[in-house]
Write a protein that holds these residues in place. Structure first.
Motif, mmCIF file in Angstrom:
data_model
loop_
_atom_site.group_PDB
_atom_site.id
_atom_site.type_symbol
_atom_site.label_atom_id
_atom_site.label_comp_id
_atom_site.label_asym_id
_atom_site.label_seq_id
_atom_site.Cartn_x
_atom_site.Cartn_y
_atom_site.Cartn_z
ATOM 1 N N TYR A 121 1.092 -1.533 0.001
ATOM 2 C CA TYR A 121 -0.054 -0.016 -0.038
ATOM 3 C C TYR A 121 0.811 1.183 0.044
ATOM 4 C CZ TYR A 121 -4.756 -2.780 1.471
ATOM 5 O OH TYR A 121 -4.369 -3.654 1.368
ATOM 6 N N ILE A 122 0.054 2.080 -0.522
ATOM 7 C CA ILE A 122 0.474 3.848 -0.703
ATOM 8 C C ILE A 122 -0.892 4.366 0.238
ATOM 9 C CG2 ILE A 122 1.614 5.517 -1.637
ATOM 10 C CD1 ILE A 122 2.348 3.855 -3.572
ATOM 11 N N PHE A 123 -0.276 5.461 0.785
ATOM 12 C CA PHE A 123 -1.063 5.955 1.743
ATOM 13 C C PHE A 123 -0.808 7.217 1.878
ATOM 14 C CE2 PHE A 123 -0.593 2.084 4.209
ATOM 15 C CZ PHE A 123 -1.631 1.486 4.804
ATOM 16 N N VAL A 124 -1.878 7.558 1.423
ATOM 17 C CA VAL A 124 -1.680 10.086 1.133
ATOM 18 C C VAL A 124 -2.691 10.380 1.087
ATOM 19 C CG1 VAL A 124 -1.523 8.812 -1.234
ATOM 20 C CG2 VAL A 124 -0.086 11.026 -0.610
ATOM 21 N N HIS A 125 -2.450 11.830 1.203
ATOM 22 C CA HIS A 125 -3.506 12.204 1.908
ATOM 23 C C HIS A 125 -4.506 12.811 0.363
ATOM 24 C CE1 HIS A 125 -6.820 15.291 2.484
ATOM 25 N NE2 HIS A 125 -6.379 15.910 1.441
ATOM 26 N N ALA A 126 -3.721 12.811 -0.707
ATOM 27 C CA ALA A 126 -5.015 13.241 -2.528
ATOM 28 C C ALA A 126 -4.771 12.083 -3.278
ATOM 29 C CB ALA A 126 -4.417 14.181 -3.042
ATOM 30 N N GLY A 127 -3.072 11.115 -3.118
ATOM 31 C CA GLY A 127 -3.167 10.919 -4.383
ATOM 32 C C GLY A 127 -2.023 11.119 -5.044
ATOM 33 N N ALA A 165 -6.568 6.731 -0.805
ATOM 34 C CA ALA A 165 -6.223 8.392 0.022
ATOM 35 C C ALA A 165 -7.724 8.884 0.025
ATOM 36 C CB ALA A 165 -5.951 9.078 -1.561
ATOM 37 N N GLY A 166 -7.525 10.169 0.277
ATOM 38 C CA GLY A 166 -8.728 11.319 1.048
ATOM 39 C C GLY A 166 -8.539 11.936 0.142
ATOM 40 N N HIS A 167 -8.740 13.415 0.760
ATOM 41 C CA HIS A 167 -9.418 15.183 -0.138
ATOM 42 C C HIS A 167 -10.397 14.652 -1.471
ATOM 43 C CE1 HIS A 167 -7.277 17.640 -2.210
ATOM 44 N NE2 HIS A 167 -7.764 17.443 -3.515
ATOM 45 N N THR A 168 -10.886 13.635 -1.374
ATOM 46 C CA THR A 168 -12.201 13.894 -2.596
ATOM 47 C C THR A 168 -13.180 13.553 -2.503
ATOM 48 O OG1 THR A 168 -10.663 13.805 -4.512
ATOM 49 C CG2 THR A 168 -12.850 13.848 -5.073
ATOM 50 N N PRO A 169 -14.454 13.933 -1.715
ATOM 51 C CA PRO A 169 -15.415 13.197 -1.279
ATOM 52 C C PRO A 169 -15.935 12.080 -2.057
ATOM 53 C CG PRO A 169 -15.061 15.590 -0.804
ATOM 54 C CD PRO A 169 -14.499 15.261 -2.128
ATOM 55 N N VAL A 170 -16.503 11.047 -1.150
ATOM 56 C CA VAL A 170 -18.118 10.054 -1.857
ATOM 57 C C VAL A 170 -18.389 9.539 -1.092
ATOM 58 C CG1 VAL A 170 -15.365 9.240 -3.601
ATOM 59 C CG2 VAL A 170 -15.543 8.357 -1.639
#
Length: 215
Positions: A121-127, A165-170
């Motif tokens: 895995y790569i964990f990151v805020h936006a991508g 990633a987070g940043h973009t709401p789904v």
């Protein structure tokens, strides 16, 4: 040991505490990975900051998001204050008891890494940019990228690990072939979500996402 990934919090302390209760977090056994955006928009950024500091036991991972970047720039560098305010910074300022603690928080956020990675895995805020390996990514892209990451197909990526990633709401946690998207709109009227990384079980602060229809 269970590993849990937690999405964007945005000052929603009650939702964060609900998630910690739902996963039955055991500090000596479990690991938490936060994807950033602890502050702004919600009313209780200060309480979120104090709470994650309590969770900072040396094992849990706290990544920075673009909202921390904006706060750092505004509070520590006196730059782009209007940009921070436009994105919820005034709510964060109001939640802090004084300027000294606001600066202390900005310094803490400035110490946080831009990504965390493991074998799978790569964990990151936006991508990430699909055309670059992790070590070639820019810090700006790691906290701000959106459509170039979201629109890329699995075969476009030089990195073959799954990006969380987070940043973009789904509307709800979204599992794709090489992406897991975790931001379910906390701070915008939505909910906070987490996953057990091994089982992929989703934990949310509420059963239904009030803003699912507009995401």
């Amino acid at each position: 040991m269970a590993e849990y990934v937690i999405g964007d919090i945005h000052g929603e302390i009650d939702q964060l505490k609900t998630i910690i209760d739902k996963i039955n977090y055991k500090p000596k056994e479990d690991k938490l990975i936060f994807l950033g955006d602890y502050i702004d928009r919600g009313a209780d950024s200060y309480k979120v900051y104090r709470y994650i500091k309590e969770l900072d036991n040396g094992d849990n991972i706290f990544l920075r998001g673009n909202h921390e970047e904006m706060m750092i720039d505004a509070v520590l560098n006196d730059n782009n204050i209007d940009l921070w305010y436009h994105n919820g910074g005034q709510a964060t300022e109001r939640s802090f008891p004084n300027r000294s603690e606001l600066k202390e928080a900005a310094r803490f956020f400035n110490s946080l890494p831009y990504y965390h990675s493991s074998q799978d895995y790569i964990f990151v805020h936006a991508g990430i940019r699909p055309d670059r390996k992790l070590k070639k990514q820019t810090e700006h892209d790691l906290v701000w990228i959106r459509y170039q990451f979201l629109g890329a197909k699995p075969g476009d990526f030089k990195e073959k690990r799954t990006v969380v990633a987070g940043h973009t709401p789904v509307p709800k946690v979204k599992f794709e072939e090489n992406k897991i998207l975790m931001d379910t709109g906390a701070g915008k009227g939505g909910i906070l979500s987490a996953i057990n990384l091994e089982t992929k079980k989703v934990y949310s602060s509420a059963e239904k996402n009030p803003i699912a229809s507009i995401l």
